[in-house]
Scaffold this active site. Structure first.
Site, PDB file in Angstrom:
ATOM      1  N   GLU A 130       7.111   2.361  -6.067  1.00  0.00           N
ATOM      2  CA  GLU A 130       7.635   3.437  -5.208  1.00  0.00           C
ATOM      3  C   GLU A 130       6.514   4.087  -4.409  1.00  0.00           C
ATOM      4  OE1 GLU A 130       8.190   7.949  -5.239  1.00  0.00           O
ATOM      5  OE2 GLU A 130       8.745   7.093  -7.180  1.00  0.00           O
ATOM      6  N   HIS A 131       5.396   4.400  -5.063  1.00  0.00           N
ATOM      7  CA  HIS A 131       4.245   4.971  -4.356  1.00  0.00           C
ATOM      8  C   HIS A 131       3.781   4.062  -3.229  1.00  0.00           C
ATOM      9  CE1 HIS A 131       2.431   8.405  -6.882  1.00  0.00           C
ATOM     10  NE2 HIS A 131       3.662   8.209  -7.339  1.00  0.00           N
ATOM     11  N   GLU A 162      -1.927  11.566 -11.891  1.00  0.00           N
ATOM     12  CA  GLU A 162      -0.592  12.127 -12.126  1.00  0.00           C
ATOM     13  C   GLU A 162      -0.282  12.144 -13.626  1.00  0.00           C
ATOM     14  OE1 GLU A 162       4.067  11.290 -10.771  1.00  0.00           O
ATOM     15  OE2 GLU A 162       2.449   9.995 -10.045  1.00  0.00           O
ATOM     16  N   HIS A 194       7.668   2.935 -10.704  1.00  0.00           N
ATOM     17  CA  HIS A 194       7.070   4.132 -10.115  1.00  0.00           C
ATOM     18  C   HIS A 194       5.855   3.765  -9.264  1.00  0.00           C
ATOM     19  CE1 HIS A 194       4.156   7.573 -10.548  1.00  0.00           C
ATOM     20  NE2 HIS A 194       5.188   8.202 -10.034  1.00  0.00           N
TER      21      HIS A 194
END
Length: 426
Positions: free
Chosen positions: A53-54, A130, A50
């Site tokens: 991905e960012h 997040e 993740h």
């Protein structure tokens, strides 16, 4: 059966290509799928897929962060991405004449990210926020707790975003090493749906992926043996509602009973005509939202029922849900209800496939996880063969007291845990 409408090939370097022409469309949706997700991570690097991905949206050697966005959004397109347990996806949808640009931009992101130390530091803080956001959202938190309950100390039970500790400890060197290992030709699948010519697009992808590294395929840790239940976990939190996720282990993604499971989901909680919506909300007024969800993985799965209610109504809500689970186990499904469920599945599938992005996501997930694509007519033919007895058999297999799990977030007192555990019986 007629020939599949999908063009699935593998380039010489190992990159997969899956195309579906829709000549009447005004758009093209492109996806790059990478077999790198939460299941490929060790516990000390949870969330690295993740995190990466960012970072791929922060710029490449050819394009800055703003240029990546502007080249797609500047022509009316959409650029996005998401991380799942078994893959990561980067996607763009553009007007048909910009299809080559979408391919080039996505390939550039996957092949040549800058991964600068400054971007790593900034994005680390974004991801920490997040994670904190999810912890403050009880409707999301309860799903995370439920996964942890089913698969403790395993990647399937770990947040895809990782934990505050693992995100803080993940270094730029870790991210670069993971990208080099996982973002290689044999882990990558390009998909495109819309107004396209397959031969031309295949050549464009071949050029965009020229020289891409080809390494051995990396697998993931298999799912652990199911835990015996009932298992109940409560996270005491002063919220306006109590949020509950309850359910059990289901079946792997390609299991022969997957069509019966899909119809069980529709009948129990997929829409406003479902049994749980009718009984829990419409007849008793216990909740605003209640529904079911299926999680599908290569070697396991989960069937989940989720609801939110006033804490004082939690007992009756759980009792009503389990009463419906017992009923679908014991009583045959009426013919008219089965027909409606099949028609709902068919209608949702066919309407969704009219959109190029939805169609691209549908075929891409199939291909990246199983290596093949089932075309709509074939799937509907399998669905038509499912009987009421098949659905009842699957329900009896799933809904067993010793398999039930429940996660609850809300203002619940400790003594209530034993009482709630006693309710989780079919």
């Amino acid at each position: 059966m007629k020939k599949s409408p999908y063009h699935l090939t593998t380039l010489p370097n190992g990159v997969g290509v899956l195309l579906h022409p829709m000549p009447q469309a005004q758009s093209v949706a492109v996806g790059v799928w990478v077999r790198a997700g939460g299941r490929h991570e060790g516990p000390e690097r949870a969330g690295i897929s993740h995190f990466l991905e960012h970072l791929l949206f922060k710029g490449t050697r050819r394009r800055s962060c703003e240029q990546l966005k502007q080249q797609i959004e500047g022509v009316g397109g959409i650029l996005n991405g998401f991380t799942a347990e078994e893959f990561t996806c980067y996607m763009a949808k553009v007007p048909r004449r910009y299809a080559r640009r979408a391919i080039d931009v996505l390939a550039d992101m996957v092949r040549s990210p800058t991964l600068t130390a400054a971007d790593v530091a900034k994005e680390r803080e974004v991801i920490l926020e997040e994670i904190r956001m999810y912890e403050d959202a009880p409707a999301q938190l309860v799903h995370d707790l439920f996964s942890q309950l089913l698969w403790p100390d395993h990647p399937l039970g770990t947040l895809l975003s990782g934990t505050i500790d693992t995100v803080r400890r993940t270094s730029r060197a870790d991210l670069v090493a993971y990208w080099r290992q996982m973002y290689q030709a044999r882990h990558v699948l390009f998909t495109a749906v819309g107004a396209l010519e397959p031969d031309r697009v295949t050549q464009q992808i071949r050029e965009a992926c020229a020289g891409m590294r080809r390494l051995p395929v990396r697998g993931f840790v298999q799912a652990p043996r199911p835990r015996r239940g009932p298992q109940v976990r409560v996270w005491k939190k002063e919220t306006e509602q109590a949020h509950v996720c309850l359910g059990t282990y289901a079946i792997p993604r390609t299991h022969p009973d997957r069509f019966a499971l899909e119809l069980l989901h529709i009948i129990l909680g997929a829409n406003m005509s479902s049994r749980l919506f009718r009984e829990v909300r419409e007849k008793r007024g216990l909740v605003y939202e209640v529904g079911t969800q299926i999680k599908r993985f290569a070697d396991t799965g989960a069937f989940i029922i989720a609801a939110g209610c006033d804490a004082g109504k939690l007992t009756l809500t759980v009792q009503t849900i389990f009463r419906e689970l017992s009923r679908i186990r014991s009583a045959p499904i009426p013919r008219a209800e089965l027909r409606r469920a099949k028609d709902y599945y068919a209608g949702q599938l066919l309407m969704g496939l009219e959109d190029t992005m939805d169609h691209m996501l549908w075929i891409g997930e199939q291909a990246v996880t199983t290596g093949r694509v089932g075309y709509p007519e074939a799937l509907l033919a399998h669905l038509a063969k499912v009987t009421a007895r098949d659905i009842q058999r699957v329900a009896r297999h799933l809904f067993v007291t010793a398999k039930m799990h429940a996660a609850i977030v809300g203002p619940i007192a400790e003594p209530d845990v034993a009482r709630l555990t006693a309710l989780c019986r079919v």
